[in-house]
Design a protein around this motif. Structure first.
Motif, PDB file in Angstrom:
ATOM      1  N   ARG A 135     -28.545 106.879  96.147  1.00 41.41           N
ATOM      2  CA  ARG A 135     -29.133 105.818  96.985  1.00 41.41           C
ATOM      3  C   ARG A 135     -28.079 104.830  97.467  1.00 41.41           C
ATOM      4  O   ARG A 135     -28.170 104.327  98.568  1.00 41.41           O
ATOM      5  CB  ARG A 135     -30.275 105.136  96.248  1.00 41.41           C
ATOM      6  N   LYS A 136     -27.079 104.588  96.654  1.00 38.30           N
ATOM      7  CA  LYS A 136     -26.002 103.708  97.103  1.00 38.30           C
ATOM      8  C   LYS A 136     -25.236 104.363  98.250  1.00 38.30           C
ATOM      9  O   LYS A 136     -24.900 103.712  99.239  1.00 38.30           O
ATOM     10  CB  LYS A 136     -25.067 103.376  95.951  1.00 38.30           C
ATOM     11  N   GLU A 137     -24.963 105.656  98.135  1.00 38.32           N
ATOM     12  CA  GLU A 137     -24.260 106.378  99.201  1.00 38.32           C
ATOM     13  C   GLU A 137     -25.078 106.404 100.489  1.00 38.32           C
ATOM     14  O   GLU A 137     -24.545 106.209 101.577  1.00 38.32           O
ATOM     15  CB  GLU A 137     -23.950 107.811  98.757  1.00 38.32           C
ATOM     16  N   LEU A 138     -26.372 106.644 100.365  1.00 39.05           N
ATOM     17  CA  LEU A 138     -27.241 106.765 101.547  1.00 39.05           C
ATOM     18  C   LEU A 138     -27.528 105.433 102.221  1.00 39.05           C
ATOM     19  O   LEU A 138     -27.562 105.346 103.447  1.00 39.05           O
ATOM     20  CB  LEU A 138     -28.602 107.356 101.144  1.00 39.05           C
ATOM     21  N   LEU A 139     -27.794 104.416 101.416  1.00 36.31           N
ATOM     22  CA  LEU A 139     -28.351 103.174 101.938  1.00 36.31           C
ATOM     23  C   LEU A 139     -27.440 101.965 101.789  1.00 36.31           C
ATOM     24  O   LEU A 139     -27.801 100.868 102.214  1.00 36.31           O
ATOM     25  CB  LEU A 139     -29.695 102.907 101.258  1.00 36.31           C
ATOM     26  N   GLY A 140     -26.291 102.144 101.173  1.00 35.94           N
ATOM     27  CA  GLY A 140     -25.367 101.036 101.024  1.00 35.94           C
ATOM     28  C   GLY A 140     -25.616 100.175  99.802  1.00 35.94           C
ATOM     29  O   GLY A 140     -24.829  99.309  99.482  1.00 35.94           O
TER      30      GLY A 140
END
Length: 114
Positions: free
Chosen positions: A16-21
């Motif tokens: 989720r950090k990779e996808l959404l920052g």
């Protein structure tokens, strides 16, 4: 918290950090039979919080968050997820309550999680 649940939460947070920052600030997961049920707290970016100040913006953030996450998992599960639980991911159900910044994801696997 078991080591397996901790590692499961780390995989979810990283994706989720990779996808959404921004990944969730806190994740609580439980394994029940062939399911992993995760409650995610503190998901929204400052930009999403700003957009969600209007009813239309709230709908946009909700739709984007739920659709994006489901599409990504439908294409291919995060690296290491299936190996960690020893089962193949069949489907992900995901929703977010934008006002409270709480999301729930239910991962359905092809067999009981060991």
């Amino acid at each position: 918290m078991s080591k397996k649940i901790h590692e499961f939460n780390d995989i979810i947070r990283k994706l989720r950090k990779e996808l959404l920052g921004k990944g969730p600030e806190r994740i609580h997961s439980v394994f029940v039979e062939n399911m992993a049920i995760s409650t995610l707290y503190g998901n929204l970016t400052p930009t999403e919080k700003f957009i969600a100040k209007t009813p239309e913006g709230k709908e946009m953030v909700h739709a984007a968050r739920t659709k994006l996450i489901q599409d990504v998992y439908d294409d291919h599960p995060p690296e290491g997820l299936e190996e960690l639980v020893g089962a193949k991911l069949i489907h992900l159900f995901s929703d977010i309550k934008v006002e409270e910044d709480i999301a729930v994801s239910v991962f359905i696997f092809d067999k009981h999680i060991e």
